[in-house]
Design a protein around this motif. Structure first.
Motif, short mmCIF file in Angstrom:
data_model
loop_
_atom_site.label_atom_id
_atom_site.label_comp_id
_atom_site.label_asym_id
_atom_site.label_seq_id
_atom_site.Cartn_x
_atom_site.Cartn_y
_atom_site.Cartn_z
N THR A 1 -4.67 2.73 4.32
CA THR A 1 -5.99 2.72 3.88
C THR A 1 -6.82 1.75 4.92
O THR A 1 -6.20 0.69 5.35
N THR B 1 -9.68 0.49 3.75
CA THR B 1 -10.46 -0.45 2.71
C THR B 1 -10.31 -1.77 3.01
O THR B 1 -10.90 -2.81 2.85
N PRO C 1 0.75 -1.28 -0.10
CA PRO C 1 0.01 -0.01 0.02
C PRO C 1 0.80 1.23 -0.05
O PRO C 1 1.72 1.32 0.76
N GLY D 1 -3.67 1.72 -2.80
CA GLY D 1 -3.57 1.69 -1.39
C GLY D 1 -3.69 3.22 -0.57
O GLY D 1 -2.68 3.97 -0.71
N GLY D 2 -4.69 3.78 -0.22
CA GLY D 2 -4.86 5.12 0.25
C GLY D 2 -4.57 6.42 -0.75
O GLY D 2 -4.13 7.37 -0.15
N SER E 1 -12.07 4.02 -2.48
CA SER E 1 -13.03 4.82 -1.82
C SER E 1 -12.88 6.33 -2.23
O SER E 1 -14.06 7.07 -2.38
N THR F 1 -5.33 9.42 -2.94
CA THR F 1 -6.43 10.19 -2.99
C THR F 1 -5.85 11.36 -4.21
O THR F 1 -4.65 11.21 -4.51
#
Length: 215
Positions: free
Chosen positions: A138, A140, A134, A169-170, A191, A172
Motif C-alpha cells: 500500500t 497510503t 500489511p 494494508g492494501g 483508499s 481491496t
C-alpha cells in the motif's frame, strides 16, 4: 468490544478523499455498511491544531448519530478531547501500559501487529483487538513494514490466539476474501473506500464479501 465491529473497519483522514469532503465520504461509507471508523490524520497536507480537533469532533458526531464506534489513531490527547470510543496504536507509538493509564475507563485499545510475537504481547497487555498487516503493498502509509500477507493471520490463529483480528494494508474487494479466509474477523480499508467513485457502493461490496466468506 464486539467482534463484529471489525467486519468493515473504515480508516480515513482529510487527505485520503481525493479532494472530497471527508464528512460526506464518511456518511456514504456508513450508509454502505461500515461497522467501525478510525480517524487517521497522517500524511502531507494534514490538518493540525484547531482544524484537526474540529474535524475530529464533526466526524465523531456523525459516527455517534449512526451508532458507529469512533477510534482515533495514535493521538491520546485528541481521543480524550473528543470522547472517542478508543485509540489505535502502532508498535512505534507510546507503550501499551502508558496508553492504558491515560485513557478513560472502558475505552477500546487496538494495536498494530506484524508477527505472532507482537500479537501475543498485545494480548498479554489486554489489547481489545489487533490490526495485522500489511496484508498487501500500500502507498497510503509511508512507513510501511514488510508485506506479510494473510499467512501471518493464519500463524497467529494457529498459535491459539483468539483475539479479534482485523487485516489491514492494501486490501481491496479483489483480495478481501483471502484475508477473511485466513482467520481475520474483518478488514480495515482506507483508499478502497475513501477514493472509490462511490464510498457507499464500495462499502456495500466489502460487506457482501464478508457475508459470503463468514456465513
Amino acid at each position: 468490544m464486539k467482534r463484529e465491529w471489525l467486519n468493515l473497519y473504515f480508516v480515513m483522514g482529510s487527505v485520503d478523499c481525493n479532494g472530497r469532503d471527508p464528512r460526506d465520504v464518511l456518511q456514504e461509507a456508513i450508509k454502505g455498511g461500515i461497522t467501525l471508523f478510525q480517524f487517521r490524520e497522517k500524511g502531507d497536507g494534514v490538518k493540525v491544531g484547531v482544524e484537526k480537533l474540529s474535524l475530529a469532533r464533526e466526524l465523531k458526531e456523525i459516527c455517534k448519530s449512526n451508532n458507529i464506534p469512533f477510534i482515533v489513531n495514535d493521538d491520546i490527547d485528541l481521543a480524550l478531547k473528543v470522547k472517542a470510543d478508543g485509540v489505535h496504536i502502532g508498535q512505534e507509538d507510546a507503550p501499551f501500559s502508558v496508553v492504558d493509564e491515560l485513557l478513560a475507563p472502558g475505552m477500546i485499545i487496538g494495536v498494530s501487529c506484524h508477527t505472532v510475537e507482537e500479537a501475543a504481547a498485545a494480548v498479554n497487555n489486554w489489547a481489545d483487538y489487533i490490526g495485522v498487516g500489511p496484508m498487501y503493498f500500500t502507498d497510503t502509509k509511508k512507513d510501511i513494514r514488510e508485506v506479510k500477507g494473510p499467512g501471518v493471520i493464519k500463524e497467529i490463529r494457529n498459535a491459539g490466539l483468539t483475539v479479534p483480528i482485523v487485516g489491514i494494508g492494501g486490501i481491496t474487494v479483489e483480495n478481501a476474501a483471502e484475508v477473511l479466509a485466513a482467520g481475520a474477523d474483518g478488514v480495515a480499508v482506507i483508499s478502497a473506500i475513501s477514493k472509490a467513485e462511490s464510498a457507499l457502493e464500495a462499502a456495500k461490496e466489502f460487506i457482501r464479501i464478508h457475508n459470503i466468506v463468514t456465513n
